[in-house]
Write a protein that holds these residues in place. Structure first.
Motif, short mmCIF file in Angstrom:
data_model
loop_
_atom_site.label_atom_id
_atom_site.label_comp_id
_atom_site.label_asym_id
_atom_site.label_seq_id
_atom_site.Cartn_x
_atom_site.Cartn_y
_atom_site.Cartn_z
N ASP A 140 2.54 1.50 -3.62
CA ASP A 140 1.57 1.77 -4.70
C ASP A 140 1.18 3.25 -4.66
O ASP A 140 0.08 3.62 -4.28
CB ASP A 140 0.35 0.86 -4.52
CG ASP A 140 -0.68 1.03 -5.62
OD1 ASP A 140 -0.34 1.58 -6.70
OD2 ASP A 140 -1.84 0.62 -5.41
N ASP A 183 0.39 5.50 -6.88
CA ASP A 183 -0.75 6.00 -7.66
C ASP A 183 -2.07 5.30 -7.29
O ASP A 183 -3.10 5.56 -7.90
CB ASP A 183 -0.48 5.88 -9.16
CG ASP A 183 -0.34 4.44 -9.64
OD1 ASP A 183 -0.50 3.50 -8.81
OD2 ASP A 183 -0.05 4.26 -10.84
N ARG A 184 -2.02 4.42 -6.27
CA ARG A 184 -3.21 3.71 -5.77
C ARG A 184 -3.92 2.91 -6.87
O ARG A 184 -5.15 2.79 -6.86
CB ARG A 184 -4.21 4.69 -5.11
CG ARG A 184 -3.64 5.45 -3.94
CD ARG A 184 -3.65 4.57 -2.69
NE ARG A 184 -2.97 5.21 -1.58
CZ ARG A 184 -1.75 4.87 -1.16
NH1 ARG A 184 -1.08 3.92 -1.76
NH2 ARG A 184 -1.18 5.47 -0.14
N SER A 185 -3.16 2.37 -7.80
CA SER A 185 -3.74 1.61 -8.91
C SER A 185 -4.05 0.17 -8.52
O SER A 185 -4.75 -0.53 -9.25
CB SER A 185 -2.77 1.61 -10.09
OG SER A 185 -1.59 0.89 -9.75
N GLY A 186 -3.49 -0.28 -7.40
CA GLY A 186 -3.64 -1.68 -7.03
C GLY A 186 -2.54 -2.54 -7.64
O GLY A 186 -2.57 -3.76 -7.53
N GLN A 224 0.82 -1.21 0.00
CA GLN A 224 0.00 0.00 0.00
C GLN A 224 0.86 1.27 0.00
O GLN A 224 0.52 2.25 -0.65
CB GLN A 224 -0.96 -0.01 1.18
CG GLN A 224 -2.04 -1.06 1.02
CD GLN A 224 -3.00 -1.08 2.20
OE1 GLN A 224 -2.58 -1.18 3.36
NE2 GLN A 224 -4.28 -0.99 1.90
N GLU A 243 7.63 2.42 -9.36
CA GLU A 243 7.26 2.36 -7.95
C GLU A 243 8.15 1.38 -7.19
O GLU A 243 8.57 1.66 -6.06
CB GLU A 243 5.79 1.95 -7.81
CG GLU A 243 4.82 3.05 -8.23
CD GLU A 243 3.38 2.58 -8.33
OE1 GLU A 243 2.47 3.39 -8.03
OE2 GLU A 243 3.14 1.42 -8.72
#
Length: 176
Positions: free
Chosen positions: A19, A21-24, A16, A30
């Protein structure tokens, strides 16, 4: 949220954080920002790409939380091996330590070849040495090319005859 089934909670929380850009998913960029060597330098692009490709089941150029969790276990195993060969605990592997590592891993390689690897992968200095990221990269490539060689060396004699295109095919399918 909670870690998905089969994912270590620590790996999940690190996933978490990485990540950005919170893209999963974790991209090479990254991943590079998340991994550091003992001298605090970030892992190089080539090693990050090799590792992403290794754990990217969908061939999308990125890994999900399961791939990331497996990648962290993979890196930890390499780190343990690296520390075992880093006899002087300097945080990097010197020429003599590299020679010993290859020998103990079952590779019969000349000092000249180890010197070539140092010249190619070590940071330029009067006493060149290999950081963890390059150690992982060298070992992965050595394993991959050795496997390709063994496919052709069916008699296990240590020599093969192959055409230039067969050679290029071996390299392209194993290294890129």
């Amino acid at each position: 949220g909670n870690a998905p089934p089969g994912v270590d909670p620590e790996a999940f929380s690190w996933f978490q954080a990485v990540d950005a850009d919170r893209s999963g998913y974790i991209s090479v960029k990254e991943l590079k920002q998340a991994l550091v060597n003992s001298n605090w330098s970030t892992f190089n692009d080539e090693t990050c790409l090799l590792m992403i490709n290794m754990f990217d089941k969908t061939r999308s150029g990125r890994i999900d939380v399961y791939g990331f969790s497996a990648l962290l276990r993979f890196i930890q195993q390499w780190k343990n091996l690296f520390q075992q060969y880093d006899r002087d605990q300097s945080g990097s592997i010197s020429f003599s330590e590299l020679q010993q590592a290859f020998s103990q891993m079952g590779y019969n390689l000349s000092p000249q070849f180890s010197q070539l690897l140092l010249a190619r992968y070590a940071q330029r200095s009067s006493n060149p040495s290999i950081q963890l990221d390059r150690f992982i990269q060298i070992c992965m490539q050595l394993q991959s090319t050795t496997d390709a060689f063994r496919e052709k060396d069916t008699g296990l004699v240590g020599n093969v005859r192959l055409s230039y295109e067969d050679f290029l095919t071996m390299v392209v399918t194993r290294m890129m």
